[in-house]
Design a protein around this motif. Structure first.
Motif, mmCIF file in Angstrom:
data_model
loop_
_atom_site.group_PDB
_atom_site.id
_atom_site.type_symbol
_atom_site.label_atom_id
_atom_site.label_comp_id
_atom_site.label_asym_id
_atom_site.label_seq_id
_atom_site.Cartn_x
_atom_site.Cartn_y
_atom_site.Cartn_z
ATOM 1 N N TYR A 1 -1.026 -20.002 2.715
ATOM 2 C CA TYR A 1 -0.552 -19.625 1.374
ATOM 3 C C TYR A 1 -0.566 -20.776 0.449
ATOM 4 C CZ TYR A 1 0.842 -15.591 4.045
ATOM 5 O OH TYR A 1 0.830 -14.517 4.873
ATOM 6 N N ARG B 1 3.986 -23.598 13.077
ATOM 7 C CA ARG B 1 4.174 -22.390 12.285
ATOM 8 C C ARG B 1 4.348 -22.756 10.816
ATOM 9 N NH1 ARG B 1 6.359 -19.673 8.548
ATOM 10 N NH2 ARG B 1 6.976 -17.545 8.843
ATOM 11 N N HIS B 2 5.145 -23.777 10.552
ATOM 12 C CA HIS B 2 5.357 -24.242 9.173
ATOM 13 C C HIS B 2 4.040 -24.734 8.572
ATOM 14 C CE1 HIS B 2 7.265 -25.981 5.681
ATOM 15 N NE2 HIS B 2 6.711 -27.142 5.964
ATOM 16 N N GLU C 1 1.767 -21.791 7.793
ATOM 17 C CA GLU C 1 2.202 -21.091 6.598
ATOM 18 C C GLU C 1 1.622 -21.780 5.352
ATOM 19 O OE1 GLU C 1 6.234 -19.331 4.532
ATOM 20 O OE2 GLU C 1 6.430 -20.993 5.965
ATOM 21 N N ASP D 1 1.186 -9.509 11.082
ATOM 22 C CA ASP D 1 1.583 -10.733 10.386
ATOM 23 C C ASP D 1 1.641 -11.856 11.426
ATOM 24 O OD1 ASP D 1 2.854 -12.864 9.141
ATOM 25 O OD2 ASP D 1 4.395 -11.623 8.208
ATOM 26 N N LEU E 1 2.389 -15.004 11.205
ATOM 27 C CA LEU E 1 3.543 -15.894 11.096
ATOM 28 C C LEU E 1 4.793 -15.240 11.677
ATOM 29 C CD1 LEU E 1 2.889 -17.384 7.557
ATOM 30 C CD2 LEU E 1 2.308 -18.354 9.794
#
Length: 135
Positions: A135, A127-128, A131, A103, A105
């Motif tokens: 997704y 990272r945000h 994400e 994973d 993230l």
């Protein structure tokens, strides 16, 4: 080789042919800094453990050590300095990390929390954004 950003000894690894377009200057060997997570073309040969793998254990306990997971992740992190320009490549690399069983993230969360890692980019913010990209 020492990192040009922070002076830490880097990890040099061979870039598989399928990822060369995502490597800095399309290099066949790159150096990855285990401290600031920068990626640069390497002038020497890849450094390896006695098993023949790159020394990804030097990055962090949370960073994958298997080349199938670590190489695309290191390349993706290296491209994060310009998310807008490298969006497609980053997405494809992170999908490869996922296919290999890690994973990405979660790894980024662990890197952000690791006091031995001081990324040259704002990894928490990236990272945000990653994400949202995935997704």
């Amino acid at each position: 080789m020492a990192c040009s950003n922070c002076g830490t000894a880097t990890i040099s690894f061979a870039v598989p042919e399928e990822y060369r377009t995502d490597a800095p200057s399309a290099a066949s060997v790159v150096s990855f800094c285990p401290h600031c997570l920068t990626l640069e073309p390497a002038t020497g040969e890849a450094t390896q453990t006695s098993e023949g793998d790159p020394e990804f254990t030097r990055v962090s306990d949370g960073f994958p050590t298997q080349p199938a997971r670590a190489v695309p992740l290191a390349l993706a992190i290296g491209l994060c300095s310009s998310l807008a320009t490298n969006r497609t490549a980053i997405e494809l690399l992170l999908r490869e990390v996922e296919r290999a069983g890690t994973d990405p993230l979660l790894v980024l969360d662990r890197l952000v929390a690791d006091p031995s890692v001081d990324p040259a980019i704002d990894l928490e913010r990236r990272r945000h954004q990653l994400e949202q990209l995935l997704y």
